[in-house]
Scaffold this motif. Structure first.
Motif, mmCIF file in Angstrom:
data_model
loop_
_atom_site.group_PDB
_atom_site.id
_atom_site.type_symbol
_atom_site.label_atom_id
_atom_site.label_comp_id
_atom_site.label_asym_id
_atom_site.label_seq_id
_atom_site.Cartn_x
_atom_site.Cartn_y
_atom_site.Cartn_z
ATOM 1 N N VAL A 386 0.819 -1.227 0.119
ATOM 2 C CA VAL A 386 0.017 0.065 0.080
ATOM 3 C C VAL A 386 0.697 1.196 -0.036
ATOM 4 N N LEU A 387 0.389 2.165 -0.687
ATOM 5 C CA LEU A 387 0.991 3.611 -0.917
ATOM 6 C C LEU A 387 -0.192 4.621 -0.361
ATOM 7 N N TRP A 388 -0.012 5.257 0.835
ATOM 8 C CA TRP A 388 -0.773 6.403 1.198
ATOM 9 C C TRP A 388 -0.216 7.600 1.294
ATOM 10 N N VAL A 389 -0.668 8.600 0.829
ATOM 11 C CA VAL A 389 -0.265 9.850 0.792
ATOM 12 C C VAL A 389 -1.195 10.912 1.389
ATOM 13 N N ALA A 390 -0.566 11.910 2.113
ATOM 14 C CA ALA A 390 -1.389 12.851 2.896
ATOM 15 C C ALA A 390 -1.989 14.008 1.883
ATOM 16 N N TYR A 391 -3.156 14.600 2.162
ATOM 17 C CA TYR A 391 -3.677 15.627 1.427
ATOM 18 C C TYR A 391 -2.907 16.942 1.928
ATOM 19 N N PRO A 392 -2.831 17.597 1.191
ATOM 20 C CA PRO A 392 -2.758 17.906 -0.233
ATOM 21 C C PRO A 392 -1.487 17.705 -0.849
ATOM 22 N N TYR A 393 -0.476 16.749 -0.182
ATOM 23 C CA TYR A 393 0.900 16.276 -0.689
ATOM 24 C C TYR A 393 0.603 15.358 -1.929
ATOM 25 N N ASP A 394 -0.452 14.626 -2.220
ATOM 26 C CA ASP A 394 -0.663 13.774 -3.208
ATOM 27 C C ASP A 394 -0.779 14.776 -4.343
ATOM 28 N N ARG A 395 -1.214 16.081 -4.304
ATOM 29 C CA ARG A 395 -1.106 16.896 -5.483
ATOM 30 C C ARG A 395 0.385 17.225 -5.683
ATOM 31 N N ILE A 396 0.783 17.704 -4.737
ATOM 32 C CA ILE A 396 2.162 18.435 -4.740
ATOM 33 C C ILE A 396 3.206 17.418 -5.358
ATOM 34 N N ALA A 397 3.163 16.203 -5.104
ATOM 35 C CA ALA A 397 4.061 14.993 -5.510
ATOM 36 C C ALA A 397 3.596 14.142 -6.615
ATOM 37 N N ALA A 398 2.263 14.645 -7.349
ATOM 38 C CA ALA A 398 1.488 13.771 -8.081
ATOM 39 C C ALA A 398 2.281 12.996 -9.298
ATOM 40 N N ASP A 399 3.286 13.803 -9.941
ATOM 41 C CA ASP A 399 4.115 13.174 -10.758
ATOM 42 C C ASP A 399 5.201 12.254 -10.536
ATOM 43 N N ARG A 400 5.409 12.000 -9.287
ATOM 44 C CA ARG A 400 6.404 11.084 -8.756
ATOM 45 C C ARG A 400 5.982 9.694 -7.952
ATOM 46 N N LEU A 401 4.608 9.878 -7.819
ATOM 47 C CA LEU A 401 4.141 8.798 -7.129
ATOM 48 C C LEU A 401 3.863 7.347 -7.681
ATOM 49 N N GLU A 402 3.984 7.388 -8.882
ATOM 50 C CA GLU A 402 3.854 6.219 -9.794
ATOM 51 C C GLU A 402 5.247 5.532 -9.699
ATOM 52 N N PRO A 403 6.455 6.269 -10.012
ATOM 53 C CA PRO A 403 7.827 5.545 -9.770
ATOM 54 C C PRO A 403 8.275 5.448 -8.447
ATOM 55 N N LEU A 404 7.764 6.079 -7.505
ATOM 56 C CA LEU A 404 7.832 5.970 -6.122
ATOM 57 C C LEU A 404 7.428 4.630 -5.606
ATOM 58 N N PHE A 405 6.204 4.427 -5.832
ATOM 59 C CA PHE A 405 5.440 3.165 -5.417
ATOM 60 C C PHE A 405 6.113 1.883 -6.275
ATOM 61 N N ARG A 406 6.398 2.077 -7.532
ATOM 62 C CA ARG A 406 7.086 0.865 -8.159
ATOM 63 C C ARG A 406 8.145 0.607 -7.561
ATOM 64 N N ALA A 407 8.983 1.570 -7.149
ATOM 65 C CA ALA A 407 10.550 1.236 -6.571
ATOM 66 C C ALA A 407 10.151 0.628 -5.169
ATOM 67 N N TYR A 408 9.146 0.802 -4.538
ATOM 68 C CA TYR A 408 8.985 0.325 -3.131
ATOM 69 C C TYR A 408 8.425 -1.182 -3.519
ATOM 70 N N VAL A 409 7.383 -1.436 -4.086
ATOM 71 C CA VAL A 409 6.938 -2.754 -4.591
ATOM 72 C C VAL A 409 8.012 -3.499 -5.056
ATOM 73 N N ASP A 410 8.832 -3.153 -6.127
ATOM 74 C CA ASP A 410 9.856 -4.014 -6.425
ATOM 75 C C ASP A 410 10.934 -4.377 -5.338
ATOM 76 N N ASP A 411 11.153 -3.458 -4.355
ATOM 77 C CA ASP A 411 12.043 -3.892 -3.313
ATOM 78 C C ASP A 411 11.501 -4.762 -2.399
ATOM 79 N N VAL A 412 10.288 -4.476 -1.946
ATOM 80 C CA VAL A 412 9.909 -5.450 -0.750
ATOM 81 C C VAL A 412 9.491 -6.772 -1.368
ATOM 82 N N THR A 413 9.079 -6.835 -2.414
ATOM 83 C CA THR A 413 8.836 -8.271 -3.216
ATOM 84 C C THR A 413 9.985 -8.908 -3.547
#
Length: 432
Positions: A386-413
């Motif tokens: 799971v990736l959970w982001v505070a409001y309104p930070y989900d807007r501020i970092a919107a363009d970085r969330l997909e690669p960020l989450f992918r990096a996390y999932v790749d690492d943990v799996t």
């Protein structure tokens, strides 16, 4: 005659004066003291008997209310020990026939007063895949219970920054036995396939206000493991529980530099070695990483200096109502990643504004608000990331969330040796 008198040895100094009034007075005083001493001794003896009886009754009450799952003496020894009298909550009693039950122990103080002391919670999960879910089967990710920061209490002394709610889950050893934080230890018996029970989860919790010492945390760990072992045995759950680790790291609540973090946040440190940070968090709070943990987490936050840098550019293009001071003190910008494995994925939901979204194993997606999830299979058990982001930070970092989450999932799996990974698509991260 005088010579003979002079030849007599000097009288050795005595404890008592010569006969007479002074000696009679001393005799009377000693008699009084002797009687008083006997009285005090009798009182001490009587009081000791009363305390022993009270402790014996307390032991019986704990054993009965907690279903005999834990030994009562370690419970009485928590918070400095010396506790002889306890009261049990009438609303809680351990019953392994129920899906969820437990006991709540109060320490009795002065007449008419009770104080929080200890609780035991037992969760039994059915091996039937279509078993009817109850409220106890749900794990809800929401701001009331899971948000990493809390609002300061009304009478709480002002803090220079936001207050961390509590430490993240730390693994017991490699995590196969369970997890712990500052005041709670959870031990888990994962049952062999073929029985009626899938797993037994027992949590031992310190209910007193004082900080839990390392010694008490060790006691709670022993109680949780003992409870899980006994509950498994009584419910026909075939499980081989690992022993407690030799040491338990002190749970921390202090953020550190993201560039030097490790453990459950180590993936982010390595992510920053290949990516520009930009508006991403510069602070991290993690825990030791356990390969077999059923639950682990990492929290990333934007520190004060970075918040002051980013905020002016953000408010120019936003109607965000909070002031910079509000953000710094009460509403920090953060990102939280979590992994749930096994029965903890059952009933997993994200909730925002009373709307619930099921995070189902084997799927991936978003709740169209602030939560994204992926899934995989780890050691034959379902896992949800799971990736959970505070409001309104989900807007501020919107363009970085997909690669960020992918990096996390790749690492943990990869760390856990998971397969069958399902990730949310680009459309799940698109913002209107």
């Amino acid at each position: 005659m005088d010579d003979l008198r002079e030849a007599q040895p000097d009288r050795a100094p005595g404890l008592l004066p010569e006969r007479g009034r002074r000696r009679d007075a001393v005799n009377k005083l000693l008699c009084v003291l002797a009687v008083a001493g006997i009285g005090l001794s009798l009182w001490a003896f009587v009081q000791e008997v009363v305390d022993l009886r009270a402790r014996s009754e307390s032991r019986e009450r704990i054993t009965e209310a907690c279903g005999g799952l834990v030994d009562p003496d370690p419970v009485l020894g928590l918070n400095g020990g010396g506790i002889d009298r306890v009261k049990l909550s009438d609303e809680h009693e351990t019953d392994l026939g129920e899906r969820s039950s437990g006991c709540l122990v109060y320490r009795v103080g002065d007449p008419g007063t009770t104080y929080g002391h200890f609780s035991l919670a037992v969760l039994r999960r059915s091996a039937e895949p279509d078993a009817e879910e109850t409220a106890e089967d749900e794990t809800t990710i929401d701001e009331d219970s899971d948000e990493p920061f809390r609002r300061p209490y009304g009478d709480e002394k002002s803090s220079p920054g936001p207050v961390v709610r509590h430490a993240l889950p730390h693994p017991l050893g490699d995590g196969a036995l369970g997890e712990y934080d500052e005041y709670k230890v959870t031990a888990r018996a994962v049952c062999a396939k073929g029985g009626k029970v899938s797993s037994i989860e027992v949590s031992a919790v310190a209910q007193y206000d004082e900080p839990v010492t390392a010694e008490d945390r060790r006691t709670l760990a022993g109680l949780a493991r003992q409870g899980a072992d006994r509950a498994a045995d009584r419910t026909g759950c075939l499980a081989d529980l690992p022993e407690l680790p030799a040491t338990l790291a002190e749970p921390g609540t202090e953020f550190g530099s993201a560039a030097r973090t490790g453990g459950t946040c180590d993936w982010y440190r390595r992510f920053l070695t290949t990516e520009e940070r930009g508006s991403l968090p510069d602070r991290a709070l993690g825990a030791p990483a356990g390969r077999a943990s059923a639950h682990d987490a990492c929290v990333l936050a934007v520190g004060e200096k970075e918040t002051r840098r980013i905020y002016p550019g953000f408010v120019k293009t936003s109607d965000y109502p909070q002031t910079l001071d509000d953000v710094l003190k009460y509403l920090p910008w953060w990102v939280k990643t979590e992994t749930y494995v096994g029965d903890g994925t059952r009933g997993l939901r994200a909730e925002d504004f009373e709307q619930k979204t099921e995070l189902t194993p084997g799927t991936a997606g978003t709740d169209s608000d602030r939560t994204w999830w992926a899934s995989s299979v780890c050691d034959g058990r379902p896992a949800v990331h799971v990736l959970w982001v505070a409001y309104p930070y989900d807007r501020i970092a919107a363009d970085r969330l997909e690669p960020l989450f992918r990096a996390y999932v790749d690492d943990v799996t990869e760390r856990r040796g998971c397969t069958d990974v399902v990730l949310p698509g680009a459309k799940d991260f698109a913002r209107s």
